[in-house]
Design an enzyme around this catalytic site. Structure first.
Site, PDB file in Angstrom:
ATOM      1  N   LYS A 192      69.553  58.960  41.208  1.00  0.00           N
ATOM      2  CA  LYS A 192      69.397  58.796  42.480  1.00  0.00           C
ATOM      3  C   LYS A 192      69.957  60.357  42.878  1.00  0.00           C
ATOM      4  O   LYS A 192      70.792  60.667  43.023  1.00  0.00           O
ATOM      5  CB  LYS A 192      70.029  57.738  43.343  1.00  0.00           C
ATOM      6  N   LYS A 245      65.079  57.411  41.617  1.00  0.00           N
ATOM      7  CA  LYS A 245      64.512  57.832  43.134  1.00  0.00           C
ATOM      8  C   LYS A 245      64.793  59.155  43.357  1.00  0.00           C
ATOM      9  O   LYS A 245      66.043  59.614  43.125  1.00  0.00           O
ATOM     10  CB  LYS A 245      65.523  56.696  43.884  1.00  0.00           C
TER      11      LYS A 245
HETATM   12  C1  PBG Z   1      71.040  53.899  51.016  1.00  0.00           C
HETATM   13  C2  PBG Z   1      69.661  54.157  50.770  1.00  0.00           C
HETATM   14  C3  PBG Z   1      68.860  55.094  51.095  1.00  0.00           C
HETATM   15  C4  PBG Z   1      67.509  54.956  50.662  1.00  0.00           C
HETATM   16  C5  PBG Z   1      67.710  53.630  49.879  1.00  0.00           C
HETATM   17  N1  PBG Z   1      68.942  53.184  50.003  1.00  0.00           N
HETATM   18  C6  PBG Z   1      69.183  56.505  51.962  1.00  0.00           C
HETATM   19  C7  PBG Z   1      70.010  57.345  51.378  1.00  0.00           C
HETATM   20  O1  PBG Z   1      70.500  57.157  50.247  1.00  0.00           O
HETATM   21  O2  PBG Z   1      70.267  58.263  52.253  1.00  0.00           O
HETATM   22  C8  PBG Z   1      66.270  55.789  50.767  1.00  0.00           C
HETATM   23  C9  PBG Z   1      65.028  55.003  50.832  1.00  0.00           C
HETATM   24  C10 PBG Z   1      63.856  55.984  51.248  1.00  0.00           C
HETATM   25  O3  PBG Z   1      63.920  57.082  51.590  1.00  0.00           O
HETATM   26  O4  PBG Z   1      62.715  55.258  51.571  1.00  0.00           O
HETATM   27  N2  PBG Z   1      72.080  54.439  50.276  1.00  0.00           N
HETATM   28 ZN    ZN Z   2      74.172  54.586  51.177  1.00  0.00          ZN
END
Ligand code: PBG
Ligand code: ZN
Length: 323
Positions: A192, A245
Site C-alpha cells: 500500500k 493499492k
Molecule cells: C484506511 C483506508 C484508506 C483506503 C482504504 N482503507 C485510506 C488511506 O489509507 O488513507 C483508501 C481507499 C480509496 O482511496 O478508495 N487506511
Molecule cells: Zn488507516
C-alpha cells in the site's frame, strides 16, 4: 515473409476464441461506507454515484446489490464519536460491527470483507496510536487485534488490515486463532503506497490526517523493489490474500507480485482512480463503459484475481444489459 497477427483478429468470434482473460462479477468486491446515525443517504461529492449510508437506509441498497448480482462487499465505518485511540473501531456495537450483523441477518449470502484500520475512528486521523507526532507500531498492533476480533465476532468473512504497521498480520492471525477463528482469512493490504489517489476516500470516510501525512508507514512510490519484502513478510505471518493499492498506476507491481506468489492477488481500484473516470465521463470526454471495462481487463491481465472497485454496480448493470 512476415507474421500476420491480424489473422486472429478478423472477427468477433475469432477474437473471442483466442482471448485468454476472463472477467466477471465473481472477481469484484464493492466498497460501502456506513455512517452512524439515522436516515443518511448522502452522495459523496468527489465520488459521483457513491453514498454514505446509515443502517436504516442500507436495506434498500442491499436489495439492489443482490438483484444486480454483486456478491462481495468491503465495509468502511464512519462513527459519530472519534477519540485518540479510535475506540469506536473496536466497540462491540460500533458501526461496522452493527453493519455486519445487519447484513448477515438479512442477506447472509453476501461475503463481507472488513477494512481493519483506525484512521476513520481516531480524532487525529492517523492509522494508529500516537506519541506526540510519532505513530507507535507495537502499541497500535494491540488495537488492530481488537478491531479484527470484533469484526470476526460480528460475522465478517474476511478481515483486511490496511494500516501498514509492521507485524499486524501476525498479531491479527494470533488473536483470531486464539479465539476460534482459525478459518477466517486475512486479506492484507500488503503493498500500500502513500498516494494522492486516496484523496476522495478521505473525504468520504472523513479520515484525512489532521497533521502530517502517512509516509512513515505507507510505502514510497519511488522504490521499485521493496514491495516484495512486504509480500514475503505478510505471507510468512499468515496472510491468505495479498492486496496491491492503488490499482491502475501500479500494474507493474501487481504483475511482479502475481508472478512471484501463488496466493490470490487483489487490487484496489481506489477512489481517485474512480473519480477521475467519473469526472471525464460526466464531461463527455470518454466513453465511461468502454474505459471502465478496459481498466478491469488491464487489472486482470496484470495478474489481479480480485478487483475492489466502486465501479462494481455500474459494471453489474452493464452485464445485465449484456456487454
Ligand atoms: C484506511 C483506508 C484508506 C483506503 C482504504 N482503507 C485510506 C488511506 O489509507 O488513507 C483508501 C481507499 C480509496 O482511496 O478508495 N487506511
Ligand atoms: Zn488507516
Amino acid at each position: 515473409m512476415f507474421n500476420r497477427t491480424r489473422r486472429l483478429r478478423s472477427s468477433q468470434v475469432m477474437r473471442d476464441l483466442v482471448k485468454n482473460i476472463e472477467f466477471s462479477l465473481d472477481n469484484l468486491i464493492y466498497p460501502l461506507f456506513i455512517e452512524e446515525g439515522e436516515n443518511i443517504k448522502v452522495e459523496i461529492s468527489s465520488m459521483a454515484g457513491q453514498f454514505r449510508l446509515s443502517l436504516d437506509r442500507l436495506e434498500e441498497e442491499l436489495k439492489e446489490l443482490k438483484e444486480l448480482g454483486i456478491k462481495s462487499l468491503l465495509l468502511f465505518g464512519i462513527p459519530k464519536e472519534k477519540d485518540p485511540v479510535g475506540s469506536q473501531g473496536y466497540a462491540e456495537n460500533g458501526i461496522v460491527q452493527e453493519a455486519i450483523r445487519f447484513i448477515k441477518a438479512r442477506y447472509p449470502e453476501f461475503l463481507i470483507v472488513t477494512d481493519v484500520c483506525l484512521c476513520e475512528y481516531t480524532s487525529h486521523g492517523h492509522c494508529g496510536v500516537l506519541k506526540g507526532e510519532e505513530l507507535l507500531n507495537d502499541e497500535t498492533l494491540k488495537l488492530l487485534q481488537k478491531v479484527a476480533l470484533s469484526h470476526a465476532k460480528a460475522g465478517a468473512d474476511i478481515v483486511a488490515p490496511s494500516d501498514m504497521m509492521d507485524g499486524r498480520v501476525k498479531a491479527i492471525r494470533e488473536v483470531l486463532d486464539e479465539n476460534g477463528f482459525v478459518n477466517l482469512p486475512i486479506m492484507s493490504y500488503s503493498v500500500k503506497y502513500s498516494s494522492a489517489y486516496y484523496g476522495p476516500f478521505r473525504e468520504a470516510a472523513d479520515s484525512a490526517p489532521s497533521f502530517g501525512d502517512r509516509k512513515t508507514y505507507q510505502m514510497d512510490f519511488r522504490n521499485s523493489k521493496d514491495y516484495l519484502i512486504e509480500v514475503e513478510n505478510d505471507l510468512a505471518e499468515g496472510a491468505d490474500i495479498i492486496m496491491v493499492k492503488p490499482g491502475m498506476p501500479y500494474l507493474d507491481v501487481v504483475k511482479g507480485v502475481a508472478d512471484a506468489i501463488s496466493n490470490p492477488v487483489a487490487i484496489y481500484n481506489v477512489s481517485g482512480e474512480y473519480s477521475m473516470v467519473k469526472a471525464a465521463a460526466a464531461n463527455g470526454w470518454i466513453d465511461e463503459e468502454k474505459i471502465v471495462m478496459e481498466n478491469m481487463y488491464a487489472m486482470r491481465r496484470a495478474g489481479a484475481d480480485i478487483i475492489i472497485t466502486y465501479h462494481a454496480k455500474d459494471i453489474a448493470k452493464w452485464f445485465k444489459r449484456g456487454v
